[in-house]
Design a protein around this motif. Structure first.
Motif, short mmCIF file in Angstrom:
data_model
loop_
_atom_site.label_atom_id
_atom_site.label_comp_id
_atom_site.label_asym_id
_atom_site.label_seq_id
_atom_site.Cartn_x
_atom_site.Cartn_y
_atom_site.Cartn_z
N GLY A 68 -56.67 56.21 63.23
CA GLY A 68 -55.39 56.45 62.57
C GLY A 68 -55.17 55.53 61.39
O GLY A 68 -54.62 55.93 60.35
N ALA A 69 -55.59 54.25 61.54
CA ALA A 69 -55.43 53.30 60.43
C ALA A 69 -56.27 53.71 59.23
O ALA A 69 -55.85 53.61 58.07
N TRP A 72 -54.62 56.67 57.66
CA TRP A 72 -53.40 56.21 56.98
C TRP A 72 -53.72 55.50 55.66
O TRP A 72 -53.06 55.69 54.65
N SER A 75 -55.03 58.08 53.02
CA SER A 75 -53.98 58.98 52.53
C SER A 75 -52.99 58.29 51.59
O SER A 75 -52.16 58.95 50.97
N GLY A 76 -53.07 56.96 51.48
CA GLY A 76 -52.14 56.26 50.60
C GLY A 76 -52.53 56.25 49.14
O GLY A 76 -51.74 55.82 48.29
N ALA A 106 -48.22 52.41 50.70
CA ALA A 106 -48.20 52.40 52.17
C ALA A 106 -47.40 53.60 52.64
O ALA A 106 -46.17 53.65 52.46
N ASN A 107 -48.10 54.57 53.24
CA ASN A 107 -47.40 55.76 53.72
C ASN A 107 -46.39 55.38 54.81
O ASN A 107 -46.59 54.44 55.59
N PHE A 108 -45.32 56.14 54.82
CA PHE A 108 -44.20 55.96 55.74
C PHE A 108 -43.42 54.67 55.45
O PHE A 108 -42.43 54.41 56.11
#
Length: 383
Positions: A68-69, A72, A75-76, A106-108
């Protein structure tokens, strides 16, 4: 058909979790789900350890966290265009401005809003407005602008575009309300455009909206339809007046230099004639003053010389030949017969007079002339 309705799936009841016959009601065990997921991940990465149970669930969660990291982090990455700037918000609060190129967020956590800072945007303001002389006029104006500061453009006011539209309408009404109808429709359009641009810039600077006005174009200004014909006639009359004035000025600019030049030429010719006449008169006076002592010393000789000079000037362009009758007949005279004959126009047979100083003219007949021309080989004549 509902999941617990009788007769479902050939008479067998099946709940949403896949239990048939209504047995084992409730969701499946979470440990079982994570165990299955761990076994699949181990098979994917070539792992051969035991399946996830109570102690192996932590390792499966770690793998999930790593994957997931990675997802993540990848995707940034994002790209900002050459003409754009990126405004970064961190937890909804302004953080920084990103330049064109490849960037990461940084997504989210971070959010990016791109703003084009090189595109020229346009908005139009129009409406019925009251002039200084209490007339109603419909005005349309186009404002061209661009974004100078992305942060202020997005967050200084609620909507910078709407604020600029309201500022344009306010500035235009203020300027139109301070001008008369004739200026708005005819000669004052440029002044109104400049004053409106100054007023818009003043409002923008006061609210600090991050916008730069590039140009303001005064599109149209026309009276209401009820009085449009009368205003059109007035404008046409004004244009005819200006056209007639320009034509008269052009005619004046064409005629006046010619008349001035002609007057100067006549003045110079008159001055030249004056100087010539005065100089000639002064020369004649000086000549007579020089002749006066000579005439006093020898009157007859001077008188004869003046007479001969006068006769020479009178007969120099004629075909007459003057001889001295007192010289006697023994003298031989040489006459330029060829020049005399060339100067004499061709005439029919007639007489050619020969003048003497005493006023007696001798006429020679045509036969004498022919005989004289026959002896012209020697170019001599005797009288």
């Amino acid at each position: 058909m509902a999941w617990n309705e009788p007769g479902n799936n050939g008479g067998q009841d099946k709940d949403p979790w896949g239990n048939r016959g209504g047995r084992d009601q409730g969701p499946p065990d979470l440990d079982e789900i994570f165990g299955k997921l761990g076994r699949k991940l181990n098979g994917l990465f070539g792992g051969s350890g035991p399946s996830l149970g109570g102690g192996g669930s932590a390792a499966g969660l770690g793998v999930i966290a790593v994957v997931g990291a990675v997802i993540w982090g990848i995707s940034g990455f994002y790209t900002i265009g050459e003409a754009e700037r990126g405004v970064i918000l961190r937890f909804g609060e302004y953080n920084r401005i990103e330049q064109p190129g490849l960037n990461w967020k940084a997504n989210f956590i971070d959010d990016v809003r791109t703003v084009n800072v090189e595109a020229i945007r346009s908005l139009r303001g129009s409406g019925l407005m009251l002039t200084k002389d209490e007339n109603v006029v419909r005005v349309e104006m186009d404002v061209q602008y661009r974004v100078a500061d992305p942060k202020k453009y997005l967050y200084a006011v609620t909507s910078a575009d709407d604020s600029l539209r309201q500022a344009t309408d306010s500035a235009l009404r203020a300027v139109i309300g301070d001008a008369v109808m004739d200026e708005i429709l005819t000669t004052g359009r440029q002044v109104i455009r400049e004053r409106t641009q100054v007023e818009i810039n003043r409002i923008i600077d006061r609210y600090d909206m991050g916008i730069q006005v590039v140009d303001v174009n005064f599109q149209t200004a026309r009276p209401p339809e009820q009085v449009k014909d009368a205003f059109d006639d007035a404008i046409a009359a004004r244009e005819d007046e200006e056209r007639f004035i320009r034509e008269a000025e052009a005619y004046r600019n064409d005629i006046l230099p010619k008349a001035t030049g002609r007057a100067e030429r006549l003045k110079k010719e008159a001055l030249g004639y004056k100087e010539k006449t005065v100089n000639e008169a002064q020369g004649e006076v000086a000549q007579f003053e020089k002749l006066l002592p000579e005439y006093a010393a020898a009157p007859d000789v001077t008188r004869s010389r003046l007479y001969l000079e006068a006769m020479e000037s009178v007969f120099e362009n004629t075909s007459k030949v003057l001889i001295d009758s007192k010289s006697g007949g023994g003298n031989l005279l040489y006459l330029p017969l060829d020049k005399l004959m060339s100067q004499r126009p061709q005439q029919s047979s007639g007489a050619q007079p020969v003048s003497q100083p005493n006023g007696i003219e001798l006429e020679r007949s045509s036969t004498d002339t022919q005989s004289q021309s026959g002896r012209s080989n020697s170019r001599q004549g005797r009288f």
